[in-house]
Write a protein that holds these residues in place. Sequence first.
Motif, mmCIF file in Angstrom:
data_model
loop_
_atom_site.group_PDB
_atom_site.id
_atom_site.type_symbol
_atom_site.label_atom_id
_atom_site.label_comp_id
_atom_site.label_asym_id
_atom_site.label_seq_id
_atom_site.Cartn_x
_atom_site.Cartn_y
_atom_site.Cartn_z
ATOM 1 N N PRO A 53 0.473 -1.580 0.272
ATOM 2 C CA PRO A 53 0.207 0.106 0.161
ATOM 3 C C PRO A 53 0.746 1.677 0.205
ATOM 4 O O PRO A 53 1.533 1.488 0.835
ATOM 5 C CB PRO A 53 -0.443 -0.061 1.256
ATOM 6 C CG PRO A 53 -0.490 -1.494 1.560
ATOM 7 C CD PRO A 53 0.884 -2.028 1.083
ATOM 8 N N LEU A 61 -2.238 4.628 3.761
ATOM 9 C CA LEU A 61 -2.664 3.912 4.744
ATOM 10 C C LEU A 61 -3.866 4.731 6.054
ATOM 11 O O LEU A 61 -2.604 6.019 5.849
ATOM 12 C CB LEU A 61 -1.574 2.810 5.407
ATOM 13 C CG LEU A 61 -2.270 1.798 6.171
ATOM 14 C CD1 LEU A 61 -3.135 0.457 5.362
ATOM 15 C CD2 LEU A 61 -1.437 0.604 6.909
ATOM 16 N N GLY A 93 -1.949 -3.086 6.522
ATOM 17 C CA GLY A 93 -1.608 -2.990 5.454
ATOM 18 C C GLY A 93 0.084 -3.956 5.193
ATOM 19 O O GLY A 93 0.891 -4.626 6.140
ATOM 20 N N TYR A 125 2.744 -6.104 3.371
ATOM 21 C CA TYR A 125 3.686 -5.867 2.151
ATOM 22 C C TYR A 125 4.570 -7.246 1.441
ATOM 23 O O TYR A 125 4.480 -7.816 2.566
ATOM 24 C CB TYR A 125 4.684 -5.059 2.318
ATOM 25 C CG TYR A 125 4.537 -3.481 2.983
ATOM 26 C CD1 TYR A 125 4.394 -2.445 2.347
ATOM 27 C CD2 TYR A 125 3.287 -3.264 4.250
ATOM 28 C CE1 TYR A 125 3.724 -1.583 2.497
ATOM 29 C CE2 TYR A 125 2.829 -2.320 4.940
ATOM 30 C CZ TYR A 125 2.842 -1.026 3.926
ATOM 31 O OH TYR A 125 2.456 -0.004 4.362
ATOM 32 N N THR A 131 2.906 -8.441 7.701
ATOM 33 C CA THR A 131 2.064 -7.339 7.456
ATOM 34 C C THR A 131 2.396 -6.301 8.487
ATOM 35 O O THR A 131 2.998 -6.994 10.054
ATOM 36 C CB THR A 131 0.756 -7.979 7.958
ATOM 37 O OG1 THR A 131 0.186 -9.278 7.252
ATOM 38 C CG2 THR A 131 -0.474 -7.531 8.364
ATOM 39 N N THR A 186 5.201 4.729 3.110
ATOM 40 C CA THR A 186 4.004 4.610 2.545
ATOM 41 C C THR A 186 3.038 6.082 4.113
ATOM 42 O O THR A 186 3.528 6.570 4.135
ATOM 43 C CB THR A 186 3.720 3.190 4.006
ATOM 44 O OG1 THR A 186 3.975 2.165 3.223
ATOM 45 C CG2 THR A 186 1.837 3.336 4.110
#
Length: 206
Positions: free
Chosen positions: A41, A44, A50, A52, A113, A142
Amino acid sequence: AAQLGKTVNRAVVTADGGISVQAESPLEIVTAGWSVNREGPKRLLLNRQGTYVNTVSNSSEQVLRNVTVTETVTGGFNFVSAAENGRFDATKKSVTWTLDRLNPKQSQVLQVTLSSVGRGSLVSVVRATDGSGASGEAVGTTHVAGVPSLSIDVAEMPTYLEIGQRSSIKVRVRNRGSDVAENVHLKLVLPSGTELVVLNGGKYQR
């Protein structure tokens, strides 16, 4: 090494009297031929998770051995989980994966995550090294922000007023969201047949 391919490493020793000794050994110059890529993402919301994806690819003709991939969990993120046996070090705030080998033309996907706990542009760095000392890295950013959520609470008012009777109206604006609400304006329209007597915390406009 300036050029890829097979060559010869040659050593020559000479001395007076026409003495000359030569030794040769084959040498193959290869490229590391690998890369690290990070996807996930770009934006966020605060306090959301999120996932990755870090991909390590071997584009060479050689087997890469003892590959170590490390992602630093930057401030503003909390670790949640990691796939492919990723190990989280709470002291160093990093996630590490170890690959015994990466075959030619093979790619390995490593997922992590994270949970956003801070606002701003959060930069994540993923670094990979192999047993020969070759290294590569990928950087991802991000943008984390919250969302303001405004509500208005109006205190209960009497249903009837006598002429000349005073009544107060209490209005409270609340932000129940996860980010700051800026330049907030509240407009209150007086009922017909009434006039303003005292105003606290605002500006009266006819």
